[in-house]
Scaffold this motif. Sequence first.
Motif, mmCIF file in Angstrom:
data_model
loop_
_atom_site.group_PDB
_atom_site.id
_atom_site.type_symbol
_atom_site.label_atom_id
_atom_site.label_comp_id
_atom_site.label_asym_id
_atom_site.label_seq_id
_atom_site.Cartn_x
_atom_site.Cartn_y
_atom_site.Cartn_z
ATOM 1 N N VAL A 46 0.847 -1.202 0.000
ATOM 2 C CA VAL A 46 0.000 0.000 0.000
ATOM 3 C C VAL A 46 0.883 1.253 0.000
ATOM 4 N N LYS A 47 1.857 1.251 0.890
ATOM 5 C CA LYS A 47 2.738 2.412 1.017
ATOM 6 C C LYS A 47 3.512 2.669 -0.283
ATOM 7 N N ASN A 48 4.041 1.602 -0.861
ATOM 8 C CA ASN A 48 4.858 1.773 -2.069
ATOM 9 C C ASN A 48 4.011 2.117 -3.294
ATOM 10 N N LEU A 49 2.766 1.651 -3.305
ATOM 11 C CA LEU A 49 1.873 2.021 -4.411
ATOM 12 C C LEU A 49 1.580 3.526 -4.342
ATOM 13 N N ASN A 50 1.253 4.013 -3.153
ATOM 14 C CA ASN A 50 0.969 5.448 -3.003
ATOM 15 C C ASN A 50 2.198 6.288 -3.355
ATOM 16 N N LYS A 51 3.351 5.809 -2.958
ATOM 17 C CA LYS A 51 4.590 6.538 -3.243
ATOM 18 C C LYS A 51 4.826 6.605 -4.756
ATOM 19 N N ALA A 52 4.594 5.481 -5.427
ATOM 20 C CA ALA A 52 4.816 5.448 -6.882
ATOM 21 C C ALA A 52 3.849 6.382 -7.616
#
Length: 260
Positions: free
Chosen positions: A39-45
């Motif tokens: 979730v965190k890395n998707l939002n960051k991307a």
Amino acid sequence: MSHYPFQLEPLPYACDALVPCLGPETVAIHHDRHQAAYVKNLNKALENCPQLHRHPLEAFLLNPGMIPASIRTAVCRNAGGVYSHELYFDGMTGCRKSTGPVGRLAQAIDRCYGSFERFRDVFTQTALSQFGSGWAWLAACPDGGICVLSTSNQETPLSRGLRPVLCVDVWEHAYYLDHQNRRESYLDCWWGLVDWEFAEENFLPCLSTPQPLTAPALRAAASVSERNRRRRHLARRSACRGQPPKAALGPEQRLAKFLV
Ligand code: MN3
């Protein structure tokens, strides 16, 4: 499955609700660390790409061509991770008892595989033969039938034009603490956790949504699944009443218990 910024969906049951198949440590780490990281890395991307912020999760997986090449791999991997883990955790019963296939899905299983036993055997063999990290899936096909497939890493059947109905995570992190390298032992007890009413809820819209999959059809299906999820979480919470109140602990408190 809403849109950016994506949230970590809470588990629909306490993290000790899948014992003895999966212990609380496995479930807490899997959800609070692994799924949370996707979730965190998707939002960051997606952070610097506002034109993508209104799209539901499924849209990225169905149509990766709309994602700028510079972030496509990161978005697809992490969106796949979020999507698959939500389906996986929601697809297990927690406090309620697993029943066996129901409704139209039960009919489709009989029609396509002859019997539940044969279907179960094909699915188990598919999950066992997935080499390395990945997933096994029951998916709906464009012709109204169903099929079983495995995918590697965080690929989902959406990229092949198939609609996921149920999945099992066969990355080792999903079972190693409880079953070590014995994937077969994990799968054997996972069958006793499958939430067939949930699978049926996923299957029914596949019968009425126009094929091939289009973005508006997906958005409609995503909002149905969102409503279903809310209803299911409420039902599960009431089914779990009277169980030890471990779900009341936040993710960090839950992990702190195991990691001291
Ligand atoms: Mn996983």
